[in-house]
Each structure stands twice: as C-alpha cells, then as structure tokens.
Design a protein around this motif. Structure first.
Motif, short mmCIF file in Angstrom:
data_model
loop_
_atom_site.label_atom_id
_atom_site.label_comp_id
_atom_site.label_asym_id
_atom_site.label_seq_id
_atom_site.Cartn_x
_atom_site.Cartn_y
_atom_site.Cartn_z
N GLN A 290 0.86 -1.29 -0.09
CA GLN A 290 0.08 0.05 -0.04
C GLN A 290 1.10 1.20 -0.16
N GLY A 291 1.95 1.31 0.56
CA GLY A 291 3.01 2.35 0.42
C GLY A 291 4.55 1.80 0.46
N ALA A 292 5.45 2.66 0.70
CA ALA A 292 6.88 2.40 0.87
C ALA A 292 7.36 1.77 -0.52
N TYR A 293 8.56 1.53 -0.63
CA TYR A 293 8.93 0.89 -2.09
C TYR A 293 9.54 -0.56 -2.02
N TYR A 294 8.81 -1.13 -1.18
CA TYR A 294 9.38 -2.76 -0.90
C TYR A 294 8.20 -3.77 -1.22
N VAL A 295 8.42 -5.17 -1.89
CA VAL A 295 7.42 -5.78 -1.98
C VAL A 295 8.01 -7.21 -1.50
N LEU A 296 6.79 -7.97 -0.46
CA LEU A 296 6.98 -9.03 -0.35
C LEU A 296 6.73 -10.16 -1.43
N ALA A 297 7.31 -11.19 -1.52
CA ALA A 297 7.12 -12.11 -2.55
C ALA A 297 6.92 -13.45 -2.10
N ASP A 298 5.95 -14.29 -2.34
CA ASP A 298 5.92 -15.63 -1.83
C ASP A 298 6.79 -16.36 -3.03
N VAL A 299 8.06 -17.17 -2.27
CA VAL A 299 8.78 -18.00 -2.94
C VAL A 299 8.71 -19.56 -2.61
N SER A 300 7.28 -19.66 -2.18
CA SER A 300 7.20 -21.47 -2.01
C SER A 300 7.29 -22.14 -3.24
N SER A 301 7.00 -21.50 -4.27
CA SER A 301 7.26 -22.36 -5.59
C SER A 301 8.65 -22.59 -5.85
N LEU A 302 9.74 -22.25 -5.54
CA LEU A 302 10.98 -22.72 -5.50
C LEU A 302 11.60 -24.06 -4.48
N GLU A 303 10.54 -24.16 -3.70
CA GLU A 303 10.63 -25.14 -2.83
C GLU A 303 12.08 -25.26 -2.03
N ALA A 304 12.57 -24.27 -1.65
CA ALA A 304 13.88 -23.97 -1.12
C ALA A 304 13.68 -24.31 0.38
N ALA A 305 14.73 -24.66 1.01
CA ALA A 305 14.89 -25.03 2.42
C ALA A 305 14.49 -23.96 3.29
N SER A 306 14.75 -22.80 2.74
CA SER A 306 14.79 -21.71 3.91
C SER A 306 14.80 -20.55 2.83
N ALA A 307 14.29 -19.01 3.47
CA ALA A 307 14.13 -18.04 2.70
C ALA A 307 15.69 -17.47 2.15
N LYS A 308 16.56 -18.06 2.92
CA LYS A 308 18.08 -17.41 2.78
C LYS A 308 18.38 -18.17 1.41
N ASP A 309 18.02 -19.58 1.41
CA ASP A 309 18.44 -20.32 0.17
C ASP A 309 17.66 -19.66 -1.02
N ALA A 310 16.49 -19.44 -0.79
CA ALA A 310 15.54 -19.04 -1.96
C ALA A 310 16.23 -17.80 -2.38
N ALA A 311 16.72 -16.88 -1.50
CA ALA A 311 17.31 -15.45 -2.09
C ALA A 311 18.53 -15.92 -2.59
#
Ligand code: GLN
Length: 384
Positions: free
Chosen positions: A313-334
C-alpha cells in the motif's frame, strides 16, 4: 583477551547488508537493500554544495539547526496535520535510525518490553536488543496485515512499556488505517504505552491512500515519538538525516542522547534539507506516481514468474511468495534467485521472529527505471 560485549550476543550483520555484499560479489542487480540510488533533487543537492562553500561545516546544536526545525514544524502542520514547537519538540538526528536509537536509550530502560509488529524492520528489533530492551511480537497476517484490537491488547503484557508502529511499513508496505490507529490509541492509553513511530516512507503511497500520522489520533500525541526522515523523500540515504517529534520532556531526553552518541547530524546537509522542504507539492506527488509505476512493473513480473507479489500500500518494497522454489529456507531461496537470475532480494526470515518469513523474500524497487526493467527482464528470462 578483549572481545565482544555481552550486549552484542546473538547479533550479527543484517541480512539486508549481507545480501548487498553477496549481490556485489555476484555482479547482480541489487533489489535487496533499500539503497534508493535515484538522483537527489537539484534543490537539495545544490543546497549542500552551497552550504559547504559557505563553510557551514561546524557542529550544530545537538537538536539540529533552527531553520531546519522551523521548516519541519511547517511541514508537520501542512502534511501531517499536527503542530510541534520547533524549539522544544523537534530533534534532527543522524538518520531516522539515530532517532530510533535515541528514543530507546532516552525513554526506556534495560528489561523494558517493546512490542514489535511483524513483519518488522530488523533494525528496530536489533537496536532494541542492543539497548537491553526485551521484544514481544504480534504477527500481522498477509496479505492485508490487519491490526486487531483484541490481539493487540493480548500481546501487551505487564512488562510492555512501548510499541513500534512503522507506517507505511518496511517490509510489508502496510499503511495503518484510522480505525486501526484508534485501536492502538485505546490500548496505548489504557496500558500506558509509549508509541514510537517510523514514518520514513510517508510520501511513498499508492491508490490515493492517505498517510495518517499516529500522533494525530486522539490522545496519542502526548505519548508518541514520531520518527520521520529525509533519506527516502530526497533520495539521500547516505546523508543520514532524520528527525523525531515528541513532547518537550521526551525531546530533551532524546537530544541529550543524540549529543552523547552523535554530537549532531551533518551540519551542511541540514542546511540543504531545509531547502528541500520548499519543494512544490507536485514534487511529492510525482515521486509517488513514479513509484506506483515501478510497483506495477515489479509486482506484475513477480506474479508472471510464479513469485506471487503481496502488493504494498506504501513504501517501496514488495514481499513475494517464493514457495514455488521449494527452497529449504528463505535464505536459500534468495541466494538461488541471485545465482539464477542475477537479481538480489532479502530473505523474508529477516523480518520475522518465527518461521513465517521462510517462504518470502523482499524486493526493493527504489531503482532507476532502466535498471528495474533489466531486473524484470532477467526474472522473466529465468522462467521463460
Ligand atoms: N531501510 C533500508 C532497507 O530496509 C536500508 C536499511 C539498511 O541498510 N540497514 O533495506
């Protein structure tokens, strides 16, 4: 042997900074850290050059130069809808992070509880830990991150002395509604809480949404430290200029801490920022419109490549759902995204105390349009 203080136990370099280093090593496009490398408006840029040429380079008062505090008071009345006395209620700080650190050290004690709404900006948490303050968390659920009064009341325990309210929020883009802020007011008054805001993204908002400063709600002004900054509005994140607005006694205490930690915010840059507030209203609306275009570009791209975007709704970031990558963690996904696409993001785990962030990453779109377009081309090519 001399070593680290106990105070630093468990604290490490933030994932936001770690991803910038990883991105530079990989030669990627950095949509991780909110660097905001857009051109500084000439009014502000030339103001700094002039101030240096005019040798306005010595210490200012710990609370900042008077002309800037006067401009801030006018801006608060014009854009935020509340009055503040520039002499006793406004403290110019070495970035809004310094304003936050000063509020913690000047107004809270070690062992005090601080309620943090998550997803949170990790520096709020870690700066509090460094000050010996004990966090409590209330998770707001995607995609609308609504704040429920009952849940808020339940998250406040006997040791809770304060609450952080980041609106528009980093990382979710959530902008608190009037009804939500009225609920905050009821809970804060009933439980005698200090409210510390972070409104650094106040001018970056979409779809005609209004930014509501918590200090304008009911009786909140007398128990609120409103923290705002210049970094994002004038694209001067490296200048380190922010400010806090609080009732005189709190502002005095924060000034004392600001003096001890930082002496003063950079003086010539304070003169330049004062000039920035003379920008016409169109400056602020044009900036928001440009960010809206970038939000659409990045969110549409993320949706198209299977990384569902939670539209901010504001600011300049977007959170994105990376479940489709099936990574072990968000760090791995990034890290995988960086390796496979050359685009850096920040793992969602940086913004949550529990594991709710493990399926998310945060992208920042405070970039020149051509660079953002290139990042989007890379993302699309990756999934083509
Ligand atoms: N506010 C920016 C972000 O969230 C930058 C913060 C930082 O570098 N620590 O990315």
């Amino acid at each position: 042997m001399p070593g680290r203080s106990r105070r630093l136990a468990g604290l490490v370099q933030s994932d936001i900074r770690a991803m910038t280093r990883a991105c530079e090593a990989a030669g990627g496009i950095n949509l991780g850290q909110g660097i905001c490398d857009l051109p500084t408006p000439p009014l502000v840029r030339d103001g700094a050059i002039r101030a240096i040429q005019e040798r306005k380079s010595t210490y200012s008062y710990a609370e900042g130069i008077a002309p800037l505090r006067e401009k801030i008071a006018l801006k608060l009345a014009r854009d935020n809808g509340f009055e503040a006395d520039p002499v006793s209620e406004i403290v110019v700080t070495t970035g809004s992070a310094a304003a936050f650190a000063c509020a913690l050290h000047a107004l809270l004690d070690p062992g005090d509880g601080l309620l943090i709404l998550e997803p949170y900006y990790g520096y709020h948490l870690n700066a509090a830990l460094l000050a010996g303050i004990e966090p409590r968390f209330l998770t707001l659920e995607a995609p609308d991150f609504a704040l429920d009064e009952e849940a808020l009341g339940a998250a406040v325990d006997a040791g809770t002395r304060a609450l952080v309210l980041c609106t528009p929020s980093n990382p979710s883009g959530k902008m608190f509604t009037r009804a939500e802020l009225e609920a905050v007011e009821r809970v804060a008054v009933e439980r005698d809480l200090l409210v510390i805001t972070d409104e650094i993204y106040e001018y970056i908002r979409y779809d005609g949404r209004e930014h509501i400063s918590p200090a304008t709600i009911g009786k909140l002004r007398e128990r609120t430290v409103s923290i705002m900054g210049l970094s994002k509005t004038f694209s001067i994140t490296g200048w380190r200029l922010g400010y806090a607005v609080a009732p005189p006694e709190m502002a005095r205490a924060m000034t004392l801490v600001h003096d001890l930690f930082y002496i003063c915010a950079p003086t010539p840059l304070q003169h330049a920022a004062a000039a920035g507030f003379d920008a016409p209203p169109s400056f602020f609306t044009d900036m928001a419109a440009e960010y809206a275009q970038k939000r659409a570009l990045l969110c549409d791209t993320l949706d198209a490549v299977g990384l569902r975007a939670i539209r901010p709704q504001g600011a300049y970031y977007v959170l994105a759902d990376v479940s489709s990558l099936e990574a072990a963690s968000a760090k791995d996904a990034a890290m995988r995204l960086l390796e496979e696409t050359g685009v850096a993001s920040v793992p969602g785990s940086a913004f949550y105390s529990g594991d709710a962030g493990e399926s998310l990453v945060r992208f920042c779109y405070a970039k020149e349009l051509d660079e953002l377009e290139e990042a989007c081309r890379r993302l699309r090519a990756w999934r083509a």
